[in-house]
Design a protein around this motif. Sequence first.
Motif, PDB file in Angstrom:
ATOM      1  N   THR A   1      -2.651   2.141  -4.852  1.00 55.71           N
ATOM      2  CA  THR A   1      -3.825   1.549  -5.499  1.00 55.71           C
ATOM      3  C   THR A   1      -4.230   2.367  -6.725  1.00 55.71           C
ATOM      4  OG1 THR A   1      -5.258   2.815  -3.998  1.00 55.71           O
ATOM      5  CG2 THR A   1      -4.699   0.570  -3.341  1.00 55.71           C
TER       6      THR A   1
ATOM      7  N   GLY B   1       0.805  -1.206   0.000  1.00 54.65           N
ATOM      8  CA  GLY B   1       0.000   0.000   0.000  1.00 54.65           C
ATOM      9  C   GLY B   1       0.841   1.260   0.000  1.00 54.65           C
TER      10      GLY B   1
ATOM     11  N   ASN C   1      -8.304  -4.634   0.635  1.00 55.55           N
ATOM     12  CA  ASN C   1      -9.656  -4.279   0.171  1.00 55.55           C
ATOM     13  C   ASN C   1      -9.692  -4.070  -1.337  1.00 55.55           C
ATOM     14  OD1 ASN C   1     -10.831  -4.421   2.718  1.00 55.55           O
ATOM     15  ND2 ASN C   1     -10.351  -2.273   3.189  1.00 55.55           N
TER      16      ASN C   1
ATOM     17  N   LYS D   1      -4.646  -2.911   4.883  1.00 57.24           N
ATOM     18  CA  LYS D   1      -6.083  -3.045   4.638  1.00 57.24           C
ATOM     19  C   LYS D   1      -6.484  -2.427   3.303  1.00 57.24           C
ATOM     20  CE  LYS D   1      -8.177  -3.622   9.164  1.00 57.24           C
ATOM     21  NZ  LYS D   1      -9.157  -3.078  10.146  1.00 57.24           N
ATOM     22  N   LYS D   2      -5.850  -1.326   2.920  1.00 56.65           N
ATOM     23  CA  LYS D   2      -6.145  -0.716   1.626  1.00 56.65           C
ATOM     24  C   LYS D   2      -5.819  -1.678   0.488  1.00 56.65           C
ATOM     25  CE  LYS D   2      -5.548   4.200   2.791  1.00 56.65           C
ATOM     26  NZ  LYS D   2      -6.847   4.688   2.270  1.00 56.65           N
TER      27      LYS D   2
END
Length: 280
Positions: free
Chosen positions: A161, A49, A196, A192-193
Amino acid sequence: MSEEKKQCDSKSCDKKSCEGCSHANGGGIPKEELNAFSEIKKVIGVVSGKGGVGKSFVTASLANEMASKGYRVGILDADITGPSIPRMYGIKGSATADDNGIYPILTKNDIKIMSINLLLPQEEAPVIWRGPILANMVKQFWTDVIWGELDYLFVDMPPGTGDVPLTVFQSLPVDGIVIVSSPQDLVHMIVKKAYNMAKMMKVPVIGLVENYSFVKCPDCGKEIHVFGESKVDAIGAELGVPVIAKMPLEPELAATVDAGGYADVINEYLKDSLKYLPKA
């Protein structure tokens, strides 16, 4: 027009009509066609990330491990603006091409590599391109490069991302990703980014690798947690994702990377990684 009305029939999707609709985050957009002279069994993305967590180091380590076990391996360096894979293996010079496509360069340990640095006149030349051009370059590394027969192609992705990770997820048949992190508190959110995004794109998360987990004292062997105590086990448990490895800071390995000698390295902390990867 509401979001629901924007949705299209996935059976009639193409690259233009499906762009921006709900199918774009899954399988609606057709994948790019692999070069006709290539056959790749499994595509594994290595993501983070944020930058600076050792993603390229983990990519090269996984590739070396698979090559040492007799698998046919390649690395697609999708970090167009910050490529480091060729330098790690001491590769300089230009890739060759003919009417069939572009030929990757082979490392000392028989790993096929393609990177923007192998196409530039000078490896220090900056790549000052906007997002769509970067994304198209990554697609060309899939469609125009003659990879031959590979068991595993590892894709070293840029951090974040943005355009290029999105292009890889949408355009390449990614079988799974490995998320690389470091021990800081901030990384919990960053992991988590990445997690997800993978879930939104319907790409399996293979596992987590924590880099810079500790430093071993050269005199007594004690583990010193320079960046704080490891949190990767808690993150993995929360997300339901296995922890593949916790890797220390090792000055000798860093020196080997700087010297371009990484083809000779087998990272002992990733020696069990094969059991996590999809079988080729």
